[in-house]
Design a protein around this motif. Sequence first.
Motif, mmCIF file in Angstrom:
data_model
loop_
_atom_site.group_PDB
_atom_site.id
_atom_site.type_symbol
_atom_site.label_atom_id
_atom_site.label_comp_id
_atom_site.label_asym_id
_atom_site.label_seq_id
_atom_site.Cartn_x
_atom_site.Cartn_y
_atom_site.Cartn_z
ATOM 1 N N GLY A 91 0.780 -1.241 0.000
ATOM 2 C CA GLY A 91 0.000 0.000 0.000
ATOM 3 C C GLY A 91 0.807 1.284 0.000
ATOM 4 N N THR A 92 2.129 1.208 0.203
ATOM 5 C CA THR A 92 2.958 2.429 0.209
ATOM 6 C C THR A 92 3.595 2.631 -1.162
ATOM 7 O OG1 THR A 92 3.486 2.075 2.520
ATOM 8 C CG2 THR A 92 4.967 3.530 1.311
ATOM 9 N N GLU A 93 3.496 3.859 -1.684
ATOM 10 C CA GLU A 93 4.104 4.111 -2.990
ATOM 11 C C GLU A 93 5.615 4.309 -2.864
ATOM 12 O OE1 GLU A 93 2.523 7.170 -5.574
ATOM 13 O OE2 GLU A 93 3.842 6.419 -7.155
ATOM 14 N N ILE A 94 6.380 3.582 -3.719
ATOM 15 C CA ILE A 94 7.841 3.673 -3.673
ATOM 16 C C ILE A 94 8.422 3.858 -5.092
ATOM 17 C CG2 ILE A 94 8.133 2.391 -1.503
ATOM 18 C CD1 ILE A 94 8.798 -0.081 -3.296
ATOM 19 N N THR A 95 7.614 4.481 -5.956
ATOM 20 C CA THR A 95 7.992 4.653 -7.366
ATOM 21 C C THR A 95 9.397 5.248 -7.535
ATOM 22 O OG1 THR A 95 5.679 4.967 -7.913
ATOM 23 C CG2 THR A 95 7.277 5.783 -9.525
ATOM 24 N N ARG A 96 9.683 6.327 -6.796
ATOM 25 C CA ARG A 96 10.981 6.989 -6.946
ATOM 26 C C ARG A 96 12.057 6.323 -6.102
ATOM 27 N NH1 ARG A 96 11.123 11.992 -9.683
ATOM 28 N NH2 ARG A 96 9.134 12.206 -10.722
ATOM 29 N N ASP A 97 11.663 5.835 -4.928
ATOM 30 C CA ASP A 97 12.640 5.221 -4.007
ATOM 31 C C ASP A 97 13.396 4.059 -4.661
ATOM 32 O OD1 ASP A 97 11.459 6.326 -1.116
ATOM 33 O OD2 ASP A 97 9.954 6.010 -2.668
ATOM 34 N N ILE A 98 12.684 3.275 -5.508
ATOM 35 C CA ILE A 98 13.342 2.089 -6.072
ATOM 36 C C ILE A 98 14.378 2.421 -7.134
ATOM 37 C CG2 ILE A 98 11.413 0.529 -5.551
ATOM 38 C CD1 ILE A 98 10.808 0.623 -8.649
ATOM 39 N N ARG A 99 14.457 3.706 -7.545
ATOM 40 C CA ARG A 99 15.475 4.094 -8.538
ATOM 41 C C ARG A 99 16.700 4.702 -7.866
ATOM 42 N NH1 ARG A 99 13.496 1.138 -12.612
ATOM 43 N NH2 ARG A 99 11.248 1.239 -12.460
ATOM 44 N N MET A 100 16.706 4.745 -6.532
ATOM 45 C CA MET A 100 17.828 5.360 -5.813
ATOM 46 C C MET A 100 19.087 4.478 -5.916
ATOM 47 S SD MET A 100 16.959 8.199 -4.780
ATOM 48 C CE MET A 100 15.479 9.148 -4.799
ATOM 49 N N PRO A 101 20.287 5.115 -5.851
ATOM 50 C CA PRO A 101 21.533 4.354 -6.004
ATOM 51 C C PRO A 101 21.676 3.187 -5.017
ATOM 52 C CG PRO A 101 21.982 6.701 -6.070
ATOM 53 C CD PRO A 101 20.530 6.569 -5.749
ATOM 54 N N GLU A 102 21.180 3.329 -3.760
ATOM 55 C CA GLU A 102 21.318 2.221 -2.780
ATOM 56 C C GLU A 102 20.586 0.995 -3.291
ATOM 57 O OE1 GLU A 102 20.530 5.598 -2.343
ATOM 58 O OE2 GLU A 102 19.225 5.327 -0.602
ATOM 59 N N VAL A 103 19.396 1.222 -3.873
ATOM 60 C CA VAL A 103 18.615 0.082 -4.378
ATOM 61 C C VAL A 103 19.334 -0.515 -5.598
ATOM 62 C CG1 VAL A 103 16.412 -0.634 -5.391
ATOM 63 C CG2 VAL A 103 16.440 0.973 -3.471
ATOM 64 N N SER A 104 19.824 0.347 -6.492
ATOM 65 C CA SER A 104 20.532 -0.152 -7.676
ATOM 66 C C SER A 104 21.764 -0.963 -7.279
ATOM 67 C CB SER A 104 20.975 1.007 -8.572
ATOM 68 O OG SER A 104 19.850 1.701 -9.039
ATOM 69 N N ALA A 105 22.389 -0.572 -6.182
ATOM 70 C CA ALA A 105 23.604 -1.265 -5.745
ATOM 71 C C ALA A 105 23.310 -2.671 -5.223
ATOM 72 C CB ALA A 105 24.303 -0.443 -4.664
ATOM 73 N N PHE A 106 22.129 -2.856 -4.620
ATOM 74 C CA PHE A 106 21.837 -4.154 -3.992
ATOM 75 C C PHE A 106 20.877 -5.040 -4.783
ATOM 76 C CE2 PHE A 106 23.399 -1.807 -0.241
ATOM 77 C CZ PHE A 106 24.355 -2.720 0.180
ATOM 78 N N VAL A 107 20.256 -4.482 -5.839
ATOM 79 C CA VAL A 107 19.203 -5.267 -6.506
ATOM 80 C C VAL A 107 19.742 -6.529 -7.198
ATOM 81 C CG1 VAL A 107 19.180 -3.845 -8.616
ATOM 82 C CG2 VAL A 107 17.159 -5.138 -8.004
ATOM 83 N N SER A 108 20.941 -6.455 -7.778
ATOM 84 C CA SER A 108 21.445 -7.657 -8.449
ATOM 85 C C SER A 108 21.711 -8.791 -7.453
ATOM 86 C CB SER A 108 22.692 -7.350 -9.275
ATOM 87 O OG SER A 108 22.303 -6.783 -10.506
ATOM 88 N N PRO A 109 22.408 -8.523 -6.314
ATOM 89 C CA PRO A 109 22.577 -9.613 -5.337
ATOM 90 C C PRO A 109 21.242 -10.164 -4.828
ATOM 91 C CG PRO A 109 23.938 -7.713 -4.730
ATOM 92 C CD PRO A 109 23.183 -7.326 -5.957
ATOM 93 N N VAL A 110 20.270 -9.284 -4.571
ATOM 94 C CA VAL A 110 18.963 -9.769 -4.066
ATOM 95 C C VAL A 110 18.297 -10.656 -5.131
ATOM 96 C CG1 VAL A 110 16.606 -9.041 -3.463
ATOM 97 C CG2 VAL A 110 18.576 -7.899 -2.409
ATOM 98 N N SER A 111 18.481 -10.291 -6.408
ATOM 99 C CA SER A 111 17.807 -11.083 -7.445
ATOM 100 C C SER A 111 18.521 -12.400 -7.763
ATOM 101 C CB SER A 111 17.548 -10.254 -8.703
ATOM 102 O OG SER A 111 18.728 -9.679 -9.156
ATOM 103 N N THR A 112 19.614 -12.680 -7.074
ATOM 104 C CA THR A 112 20.229 -14.014 -7.224
ATOM 105 C C THR A 112 19.543 -15.034 -6.303
ATOM 106 O OG1 THR A 112 21.874 -13.664 -5.481
ATOM 107 C CG2 THR A 112 22.539 -13.060 -7.705
ATOM 108 N N ILE A 113 18.707 -14.573 -5.362
ATOM 109 C CA ILE A 113 18.119 -15.474 -4.364
ATOM 110 C C ILE A 113 16.983 -16.300 -4.993
ATOM 111 C CG2 ILE A 113 16.929 -15.586 -2.122
ATOM 112 C CD1 ILE A 113 18.320 -12.875 -1.437
ATOM 113 N N ALA A 114 17.159 -17.624 -4.989
ATOM 114 C CA ALA A 114 16.213 -18.511 -5.679
ATOM 115 C C ALA A 114 14.776 -18.325 -5.176
ATOM 116 C CB ALA A 114 16.651 -19.966 -5.515
ATOM 117 N N GLY A 115 14.597 -18.207 -3.858
ATOM 118 C CA GLY A 115 13.252 -18.072 -3.286
ATOM 119 C C GLY A 115 12.569 -16.780 -3.707
#
Length: 236
Positions: A91-115
């Motif tokens: 229910g919380t909007e995070i449209t801009r937050d997900i484009r921030m450099p911290e998210v870009s830095a961690f998104v690839s490692p998080v997307s390696t998680i099989a689950g």
Amino acid sequence: MPNSNLGKLVVAIDGPAGAGKSTVAQKVADALGCLYLDTGAMYRAVTWLALQNNLDIEDVDAIVDLVNRTEIVIKPKDETSGGRVRVYVNGTEITRDIRMPEVSAFVSPVSTIAGVRKTLLEQQRKIATTGGAVLEGRDIGTAVLPNADVKIYLTASPDVRTHRRINDLAQLGQVLDYDSVLQDIKRRDEIDSTRKVDPLRKADDAIEVNTDHLSIEQVVEKILEICRKHLGIAVD
Ligand code: DC
């Protein structure tokens, strides 16, 4: 003459970061008159939430548990969403937050998680089976929708991708230098294409489109031409 069957096509668009997938996929979906799903936004939403909850990125169980308890909603872009889809978690909007450099830095490692991938893949498949759709990501043609009607693999050189990413981020008010963006793109390419589960790769039956010397409109037209050909609609 518009053909109503075009809007029923399921189109997979994959490729590395900065190849122009989001802009192109959105325009293709608009032209076909069907739904558009930016699957990268879903991985970014999970990453944002993990960071927000101060989870250790290595704590796979906690992140999988989190994604299984989270409702991610993606809505179409509008005039004030910075050219991107609107994204909500619980229910919380995070449209801009997900484009921030911290998210870009961690998104690839998080997307390696099989689950994480398993849960998001199921959600993406469900969304795509509601009718015609254009899905954009890294594993759409290979894992999410192996039976997609049309599969496109978009590429561009690291230099072109770096310039595009700098321009995209500038629209969001972020000013970044060439070298740091290039390094981030290379690092993400490496993680995305070498991970164990559903790595980034061209599906055997995907058509590769190099976008280095093409405008957005030219890339969109090329993909629409491939869609028309798939349906046997005459192209002059
Ligand atoms: O397209 P993007 O840059 O917003 O994607 C962010 C990250 O999400 C990307 O580095 C890899 C991951 N991703 C993925 O693993 N599978 C997808 N289908 C889409 C994105």
